[in-house]
Design an enzyme around this catalytic site. Structure first.
Site, PDB file in Angstrom:
ATOM      1  N   CYS A   1       0.825  -1.208   0.000  1.00  0.00           N
ATOM      2  CA  CYS A   1       0.000   0.000   0.000  1.00  0.00           C
ATOM      3  C   CYS A   1       0.860   1.259   0.000  1.00  0.00           C
ATOM      4  CB  CYS A   1      -0.929   0.012   1.211  1.00  0.00           C
ATOM      5  SG  CYS A   1      -2.114  -1.346   1.262  1.00  0.00           S
TER       6      CYS A   1
ATOM      7  N   CYS B   1      -0.802   3.515  28.749  1.00  0.00           N
ATOM      8  CA  CYS B   1      -0.345   2.138  28.623  1.00  0.00           C
ATOM      9  C   CYS B   1      -0.745   1.567  27.270  1.00  0.00           C
ATOM     10  CB  CYS B   1      -0.922   1.292  29.756  1.00  0.00           C
ATOM     11  SG  CYS B   1      -2.720   1.130  29.696  1.00  0.00           S
TER      12      CYS B   1
END
Length: 535
Positions: A405, A491
């Protein structure tokens, strides 16, 4: 005689004042009428139907009522008991269909005994109380009503055919030992014959002042008709039904369940409830009960809550307003609360949200189409069934085969410049440098760059290419709905803003819950180094 008539009139007036028009109907032309008696069921009462190896069991709160039809003789209550007929649609037995005769006959005898115990006193209200409070205990029915299976009824019908010439199953005569003598007839229809859902079994008590046992010529005629019917219906295809038909036992079960639901709704509409939002008391007719969780809210509060969620496009938020509750109103309840216009939007957005949660569904990238497309997860190619546009699932551009791509994007950037203008740099760094120069330049410098590369390119095409590059370099696709997501900080446990799927940012693995053991069983870390350093 006049005293009996006065007591009869007083009793009928008292029954009219005690029961409503649905429970008690009086025949004004004579001392007669009918009473519908709803038996009291214990808690956790169940109706069971066995069909082969399957078992259907439902907990109910109401059974269809017993129908007590009575006619008061002129010498009631001083000398004769009422003439009555007792009708019941569910009084059956799972092992012996003939036991139905004994059950209904036993109830009839008990009603007569109640009159004999209070000779000279009116007894209709006592009968109603007995049927309502003690009928199930009297028949040894406690917490389970087991309906007979149609296969077992067929076997019993065959047994009855063999013994039809020896006895008259449709007529049972009973003569009590006490005076006066009563001829009691128990009438049930042929269990082999198909019944409508409203079919019932009847016990009829006809008191007689004559001694001995009277002859019932109609019963003999009924027996002959019964035997002829059995002979006529003895073909092997009699009990075969089509796939779309229901059996008599299933019809009876449906009748019981429908009546139970109707009575529960009737009780709900006349009961006061506290709304869980405004904490005011409302009649059930002005409230909505959510079927999944059972929480009850008034229609104005729940309606406003649903309207706000739908207007904001948060159809997943059309749930129970109670905290930490996963229940939700049914589409029919939503329609009644918000109206047709908002419900149309809700229906459309709900379908859109459902498609977004499906991992094998994407959308046609053409702005003029945007139709949902089912993709093969093993391939990056997809074709819209509406506009026939073939595209790449990853980059949403025209399908480019096995080429990467990013490579296709670079090739697209190498386009022929507008006539009279220079070509833009081919590398990302060159494009970024041109944009930085243009965005921070003076008006004169901007005009120079626009004359060199073209104003449309500098203000439109260049920014679009840089945005696509930035998104490609800084965003990842949600593993569930493929929505592009940017991680700013925190996180590695990410939550998709579209489908709310939890996943690991490092490897894009779907997580079931926040405290997943994924970070203990893989090379991924829960807290990246930059997050730990800032903490």
């Amino acid at each position: 005689m006049n005293t009996d008539l006065e007591e009869q009139e007083d009793e009928l007036l008292a029954l009219q004042s005690i029961f409503d028009s649905e429970e008690f109907v009086r025949d004004e032309s004579k001392s007669a009428g009918e009473i519908r008696v709803s038996v009291e069921l214990p808690a956790d009462f169940n109706v069971v139907l066995k069909e082969g190896d399957s078992l259907r069991q439902y907990e109910i709160s109401f059974l269809p009522p017993l129908l007590l039809t009575f006619d008061l003789p002129q010498d009631y209550p001083s000398s004769s008991p009422p003439s009555f007929t007792l009708t019941c649609s569910w009084l059956t037995h799972p092992q012996f269909i003939s036991y139905l005769l004994l059950q209904l006959h036993a109830l009839g005898v008990q009603l007569t005994d109640l009159y004999q115990a209070t000779r000279g006193a009116v007894v209709l209200f006592s009968w109603v109380q007995f049927l309502r409070e003690d009928a199930l205990k009297f028949l040894d029915i406690h917490s389970v009503l087991e309906l007979p299976s149609d296969e077992h009824n067929t076997e019993l019908c065959d047994q009855d055919k063999d013994s039809a010439t020896l006895s008259e199953p449709n007529n049972i005569e009973h003569t009590p030992t006490s005076e006066p003598t009563d001829d009691q007839h128990c009438d049930v229809s042929d269990p082999c014959e198909p019944h409508l859902p409203g079919s019932s079994s009847q016990v009829q008590e006809n008191p007689s002042t004559s001694d001995g046992i009277s002859t019932d010529s109609q019963g003999a005629c009924a027996l002959d008709s019964h035997q002829q019917t059995q002979t006529r219906d003895s073909s092997p295809n009699k009990h075969q039904t089509s796939d779309l038909s229901i059996t008599p036992s299933q019809a009876l079960m449906s009748q019981i369940l429908l009546y139970n639901a109707a009575q529960k709704q009737k009780l709900f509409t006349t009961t006061l409830f506290d709304c869980g939002v405004c904490f005011m008391s409302w009649l059930g007719s002005e409230c909505v009960q959510l079927f999944q969780c059972g929480h009850i809210f008034c229609k104005p509060c729940l309606g406003k809550f649903c309207k706000v969620q739908i207007k904001e496009g948060n159809v997943r938020g059309v749930t129970c307003p109670e905290a930490d509750c996963g229940g939700s109103p049914t589409p029919a309840q939503v329609r009644s609360l918000v109206g047709e216009e908002l419900f149309s939007r809700y229906d459309r957005l709900l379908l859109q949200s459902t498609l977004d949660h499906m991992a094998d569904v994407t959308y046609c990238p053409r702005n003029s189409c945007g139709s949902a497309v089912i993709v093969d997860t093993s391939s990056t190619a997809a074709m819209c069934s509406v506009c026939n546009f073939a595209f790449c699932v990853k980059c949403k551009k025209t399908y480019h085969g096995a080429q990467d791509c990013h490579t296709m994007k670079t090739e697209k950037e190498d386009i022929i410049p507008q006539r009279g203008y220079a070509s833009l740099p081919q590398s990302k760094e060159g494009l970024k440098a041109v944009w930085d120069d243009y965005s921070s330049a003076s008006k004169e410098r901007k005009r120079i760059l626009e004359r060199r590369y073209g104003r449309d390119v500098m203000q439109g095409t260049l920014t679009m290419w840089l945005s696509d590059d930035w998104i490609t370099d800084n965003c990842k696709h949600c593993p569930h709905c493929f929505c592009k997501i940017q991680k700013i900080s925190g996180c590695n446990v990410m939550t998709c803003t579209r489908c709310h799927q939890l996943f690991c940012w490092a490897c894009l693995t779907r997580l079931e819950k926040y405290g997943s053991d994924h970070f203990q069983s893989s090379d991924c870390v829960h807290y990246p180094l930059d997050f730990a350093y800032r903490a």
